[in-house]
Design a protein around this motif. Structure first.
Motif, mmCIF file in Angstrom:
data_model
loop_
_atom_site.group_PDB
_atom_site.id
_atom_site.type_symbol
_atom_site.label_atom_id
_atom_site.label_comp_id
_atom_site.label_asym_id
_atom_site.label_seq_id
_atom_site.Cartn_x
_atom_site.Cartn_y
_atom_site.Cartn_z
ATOM 1 N N LYS A 187 -1.168 5.112 -5.450
ATOM 2 C CA LYS A 187 -1.905 5.049 -4.182
ATOM 3 C C LYS A 187 -3.408 5.131 -4.434
ATOM 4 O O LYS A 187 -4.194 4.410 -3.811
ATOM 5 N N GLY B 231 0.791 -1.217 0.000
ATOM 6 C CA GLY B 231 0.000 0.000 0.000
ATOM 7 C C GLY B 231 0.824 1.268 0.000
ATOM 8 O O GLY B 231 1.886 1.354 -0.620
ATOM 9 N N SER B 232 0.334 2.263 0.723
ATOM 10 C CA SER B 232 0.978 3.575 0.775
ATOM 11 C C SER B 232 2.415 3.506 1.278
ATOM 12 O O SER B 232 3.285 4.220 0.783
ATOM 13 N N GLU B 233 2.671 2.651 2.241
ATOM 14 C CA GLU B 233 4.027 2.525 2.785
ATOM 15 C C GLU B 233 4.998 2.061 1.698
ATOM 16 O O GLU B 233 6.101 2.607 1.553
ATOM 17 N N ASP C 107 5.494 5.061 -0.712
ATOM 18 C CA ASP C 107 6.288 6.137 -0.105
ATOM 19 C C ASP C 107 7.780 5.807 -0.093
ATOM 20 O O ASP C 107 8.619 6.663 -0.372
ATOM 21 N N ASN D 62 1.256 9.176 -6.289
ATOM 22 C CA ASN D 62 -0.114 9.397 -5.821
ATOM 23 C C ASN D 62 -1.140 8.657 -6.680
ATOM 24 O O ASN D 62 -2.156 8.184 -6.171
#
Length: 187
Positions: free
Chosen positions: A144, A107-109, A112, A141
């Protein structure tokens, strides 16, 4: 072709059904996912039979989608299962990023870490200008957003609740294809 005979071998069932339906279309029949015959309009050419059997895959081919789409969800594409095709295609993005970075996050982790500006493990350009940095951040983004909008609902909602049309599935697959093309960038 009783589906019960293919428990644990769904991909084999779908590939066999796909090939059988191409031939059956010439006599106006089609074998459903449930193993039942249905009447359909007869086809008269090989290309018409192949397109009828797999309209969705044919439309993706016309859009020239990235090869990773087929690699990760061929069985789902053959059965024209939009819900699971989208789910598998989105998962292919996360898996490709993990393979390129040797990260285990999700996911986002994952995004990033992989696409940080200070120490990027993956770059979609040379990051030499503010505009290119902005594009890089926007791409992170976008991924995400794809995870949040298309992977998470399919992972947590049954397909009878989270319905997806062919048109939406085609657009989502095109977006995932763009993501894979950008992930192919080499410094």
């Amino acid at each position: 072709m009783n589906p019960a005979r293919f428990i644990g071998r769904n991909e084999r069932f779908e590939l066999t059904r796909f090939e059988l339906n191409k031939r059956l279309s010439f006599i106006g029949l089609e074998l459903s996912e449930r193993g039942k015959f249905m009447k359909v309009e007869n086809t008269s050419t090989i290309s018409e039979a192949e397109q009828r059997v797999n309209r969705f895959k044919s439309k993706l081919e016309q859009r020239n989608v990235h090869s990773k789409i087929y690699e990760y969800c061929n069985a789902e594409l053959l059965s024209e299962n939009y819900f699971h095709s989208v789910f598998e295609a989105v998962k292919s993005v996360a898996e490709t990023i993990r393979q390129k970075t040797n990260l285990f996050q999700d996911g986002s982790e994952l995004i990033d870490i992989a696409f940080s500006i200070k120490n990027p493990l993956i770059q979609i350009n040379d990051l030499s200008t503010e505009t290119k940095e902005s594009e890089h951040k926007g791409f992170a983004n976008l991924i995400k957003g794809v995870f949040g909008m298309f992977r998470n609902p399919t992972a947590h909602s049954p397909k009878i609740v989270w319905k997806i049309t062919e048109e939406d599935a085609l657009d989502i697959m095109s977006t995932i294809s763009i993501i894979h093309r950008k992930l192919d960038y080499k410094k």
